[in-house]
Scaffold this motif. Structure first.
Motif, mmCIF file in Angstrom:
data_model
loop_
_atom_site.group_PDB
_atom_site.id
_atom_site.type_symbol
_atom_site.label_atom_id
_atom_site.label_comp_id
_atom_site.label_asym_id
_atom_site.label_seq_id
_atom_site.Cartn_x
_atom_site.Cartn_y
_atom_site.Cartn_z
ATOM 1 N N GLU A 241 0.819 -1.215 0.000
ATOM 2 C CA GLU A 241 0.000 0.000 0.000
ATOM 3 C C GLU A 241 0.850 1.261 0.000
ATOM 4 N N HIS A 242 1.933 1.264 0.762
ATOM 5 C CA HIS A 242 2.697 2.501 0.943
ATOM 6 C C HIS A 242 3.897 2.619 0.001
ATOM 7 N N GLU A 243 4.436 1.492 -0.450
ATOM 8 C CA GLU A 243 5.651 1.542 -1.262
ATOM 9 C C GLU A 243 5.530 0.810 -2.594
ATOM 10 N N GLY A 244 4.426 0.107 -2.822
ATOM 11 C CA GLY A 244 4.309 -0.748 -3.988
ATOM 12 C C GLY A 244 4.055 0.006 -5.279
ATOM 13 N N ALA A 245 4.147 -0.745 -6.383
ATOM 14 C CA ALA A 245 3.878 -0.190 -7.707
ATOM 15 C C ALA A 245 2.416 0.250 -7.802
ATOM 16 N N ARG A 246 2.135 1.124 -8.755
ATOM 17 C CA ARG A 246 0.812 1.697 -8.924
ATOM 18 C C ARG A 246 0.315 1.525 -10.350
ATOM 19 N N ASP A 247 -1.003 1.326 -10.484
ATOM 20 C CA ASP A 247 -1.684 1.333 -11.774
ATOM 21 C C ASP A 247 -2.966 2.144 -11.580
ATOM 22 N N PRO A 248 -3.003 3.375 -12.080
ATOM 23 C CA PRO A 248 -4.113 4.281 -11.763
ATOM 24 C C PRO A 248 -5.460 3.876 -12.353
ATOM 25 N N LEU A 249 -5.508 2.912 -13.262
ATOM 26 C CA LEU A 249 -6.795 2.490 -13.818
ATOM 27 C C LEU A 249 -7.601 1.638 -12.847
ATOM 28 N N TYR A 250 -6.974 1.159 -11.764
ATOM 29 C CA TYR A 250 -7.699 0.374 -10.763
ATOM 30 C C TYR A 250 -8.260 1.277 -9.671
ATOM 31 N N ASP A 251 -9.427 0.883 -9.118
ATOM 32 C CA ASP A 251 -9.977 1.598 -7.959
ATOM 33 C C ASP A 251 -9.002 1.552 -6.786
ATOM 34 N N VAL A 252 -8.458 0.365 -6.517
ATOM 35 C CA VAL A 252 -7.351 0.215 -5.562
ATOM 36 C C VAL A 252 -6.100 0.049 -6.416
ATOM 37 N N PRO A 253 -5.269 1.092 -6.533
ATOM 38 C CA PRO A 253 -4.241 1.109 -7.575
ATOM 39 C C PRO A 253 -2.988 0.306 -7.270
ATOM 40 N N HIS A 254 -3.006 -0.518 -6.221
ATOM 41 C CA HIS A 254 -1.825 -1.297 -5.863
ATOM 42 C C HIS A 254 -2.247 -2.732 -5.552
ATOM 43 N N SER A 255 -1.284 -3.604 -5.447
ATOM 44 C CA SER A 255 -1.551 -4.991 -5.062
ATOM 45 C C SER A 255 -1.974 -5.043 -3.596
ATOM 46 N N THR A 256 -2.696 -6.111 -3.246
ATOM 47 C CA THR A 256 -3.218 -6.224 -1.881
ATOM 48 C C THR A 256 -2.967 -7.617 -1.322
ATOM 49 N N ALA A 257 -2.957 -7.698 0.006
ATOM 50 C CA ALA A 257 -2.879 -8.966 0.732
ATOM 51 C C ALA A 257 -3.983 -8.960 1.782
ATOM 52 N N HIS A 258 -4.544 -10.128 2.059
ATOM 53 C CA HIS A 258 -5.737 -10.173 2.909
ATOM 54 C C HIS A 258 -5.877 -11.548 3.544
ATOM 55 N N THR A 259 -6.178 -11.595 4.849
ATOM 56 C CA THR A 259 -6.532 -12.830 5.539
ATOM 57 C C THR A 259 -8.022 -12.787 5.843
ATOM 58 N N GLY A 260 -8.749 -13.840 5.431
ATOM 59 C CA GLY A 260 -10.198 -13.794 5.524
ATOM 60 C C GLY A 260 -10.840 -14.778 6.482
ATOM 61 N N LEU A 261 -10.167 -15.873 6.801
ATOM 62 C CA LEU A 261 -10.732 -16.896 7.671
ATOM 63 C C LEU A 261 -9.681 -17.370 8.661
ATOM 64 N N ALA B 226 -0.152 -5.916 -12.571
ATOM 65 C CA ALA B 226 0.796 -6.571 -13.474
ATOM 66 C C ALA B 226 2.243 -6.422 -13.025
ATOM 67 N N ALA B 227 2.547 -5.359 -12.294
ATOM 68 C CA ALA B 227 3.937 -5.114 -11.889
ATOM 69 C C ALA B 227 4.409 -6.059 -10.793
ATOM 70 N N ASP B 228 3.499 -6.751 -10.127
ATOM 71 C CA ASP B 228 3.860 -7.625 -9.012
ATOM 72 C C ASP B 228 3.558 -9.085 -9.338
ATOM 73 N N ASP B 229 4.307 -9.977 -8.714
ATOM 74 C CA ASP B 229 4.165 -11.415 -8.932
ATOM 75 C C ASP B 229 3.526 -12.043 -7.697
ATOM 76 N N PRO B 230 2.304 -12.577 -7.801
ATOM 77 C CA PRO B 230 1.672 -13.163 -6.621
ATOM 78 C C PRO B 230 2.430 -14.356 -6.070
ATOM 79 N N SER B 231 3.123 -15.084 -6.929
ATOM 80 C CA SER B 231 3.898 -16.229 -6.454
ATOM 81 C C SER B 231 5.078 -15.778 -5.597
ATOM 82 N N ALA B 232 5.699 -14.673 -5.961
ATOM 83 C CA ALA B 232 6.811 -14.158 -5.169
ATOM 84 C C ALA B 232 6.335 -13.725 -3.786
ATOM 85 N N LEU B 233 5.162 -13.117 -3.714
ATOM 86 C CA LEU B 233 4.614 -12.715 -2.424
ATOM 87 C C LEU B 233 4.253 -13.938 -1.586
ATOM 88 N N ALA B 234 3.663 -14.952 -2.228
ATOM 89 C CA ALA B 234 3.338 -16.182 -1.501
ATOM 90 C C ALA B 234 4.603 -16.869 -1.002
#
Length: 354
Positions: free
Chosen positions: A188-208, A232-240
């Motif tokens: 959220e604070h340092e990640g890449a940005r894509d202004p066409l998204y409502d949330v312009p950065h990648s996100t992480a979330h725990t739900g259960l 597109a600028a981030d790799d979900p596998s790298a974050l996992a």
């Protein structure tokens, strides 16, 4: 576009409960019967259990590339496509239009994998793909990728008065979740940005989260589920992998030092690739011409378009209705939206007839 025919087809489709917990074969059979009456050939692509199936149909000359697709859960778009089949047949298309109906899109884009695996069997691989999600007929050129994980933490139970002699599965789960929160804040604070998204950065979330049985017992079991949704600028596998490395390299040695059988198991729950279609691509230009709209967007929710695009088929997401009406007990679609979609398909037919 024949609005009455579209509404009639939509009424038929909505009559089937195709939520992911159920078989979709009754609906597939209904669509097959509809296509049979029109003399349109089709092929089922069943799942391994035999309780669900995709359906593929091609209208027009299969000797040259073509456009199009539909999905079974997006019934407004599917109805528009099916209602237009008689018009496609009457025009004797020079470029074929392929219709692909899939299952379990809502739980990880599962069914479409079988369709994509069969692409090499098609007489000609489609040159472009329209995925029918509710966008109010706005051309969507991107969506985030997703990777979701189920974590199981095995601890060692003791009475809470002897807590240091046990391995608290809930507390170790909390430490992993804390790591996920750290990644979310970094994105959220340092990640890449894509202004066409409502949330312009990648996100992480725990739900259960589930764990523990009583306050005076150190829990020996805890499960939780988390996800990454990435631009597109981030790799979900790298974050996992970042989370997995922390769990296995930092936390597990501490756990096993107390109880050798303790540990953390991470299992993929679902994943799908993102979509990032170039604004100057042919498919985007055609989509804007067919829809009569020049505004482009990207959406946070996932679709099957990423899978087609990753396999060499340029794709956009476009369809009637609003996502605001989706997933509700009183879900509806305005006739005006069906009419807009009908215009889009009419123009597609004109293009494929030229």
């Amino acid at each position: 576009m024949d609005v009455a025919r579209t509404i009639s087809v939509l009424e038929g489709l909505v009559g089937f409960d195709t939520t992911s917990r159920n078989s979709n074969l009754a609906l597939i059979g209904w669509v097959e019967a509809y296509l049979d009456r029109l003399g349109v050939g089709h092929a089922r692509v069943p799942d391994e259990t035999g309780t669900k199936a995709n359906l593929i149909a091609t209208i027009g000359n299969a000797g040259v590339p073509g456009y199009g697709r539909g999905t079974t859960d997006m019934k407004g778009f599917v109805a528009c496509c099916l209602a237009a089949v008689p018009d496609m047949l009457a025009r004797k298309l020079k470029q074929p239009i392929h219709l692909a109906f899939s299952y379990d899109e809502e739980v990880g884009c599962i069914g479409v994998r079988g369709i994509i695996a069969r692409l090499h069997d098609w007489p000609v691989k489609p040159v472009a793909c329209f995925v029918g999600e509710p966008t109010c007929m706005q051309v969507v050129i991107g969506h985030k990728a997703k990777r979701s994980v189920v974590a199981t933490v095995r601890g060692h139970t003791v009475h809470s008065s002897l807590a240091p002699l046990g391995v608290n599965a809930v507390e170790y789960a909390a430490r992993v979740i804390g790591k996920i929160c750290d990644i979310a804040e970094r994105l959220e604070h340092e990640g890449a940005r894509d202004p066409l998204y409502d949330v312009p950065h990648s996100t992480a979330h725990t739900g259960l989260v589930h764990g523990g049985s009583a306050l005076n017992i150190v829990p020996d079991h805890c499960t939780f589920e988390y996800e990454f949704r990435t631009i597109a600028a981030d790799d979900p596998s790298a974050l996992a992998d970042e989370v997995a490395n922390y769990a296995h390299d930092v936390l597990e040695p501490q756990m096993k030092a107390v109880a050798p059988n303790a540990g953390i198991t991470l299992r993929d729950r679902s994943s799908f690739p993102g979509l990032d279609t170039a604004q100057n691509s042919d498919i985007v230009g055609l989509s804007m011409a067919f829809s009569g709209r020049n505004d482009l967007a990207k959406v946070a929710f996932g679709t099957e378009a990423g899978g087609y695009s990753a396999n060499g088929i340029p794709s956009v997401v476009i369809g009637p209705g609003s996502i605001d009406q989706a997933h509700k007990a009183d879900e509806f679609i305005a006739v005006s939206e069906l009419e807009k979609c009908g215009v889009f398909i009419d123009r597609l037919i004109d293009h494929c007839s030229a």
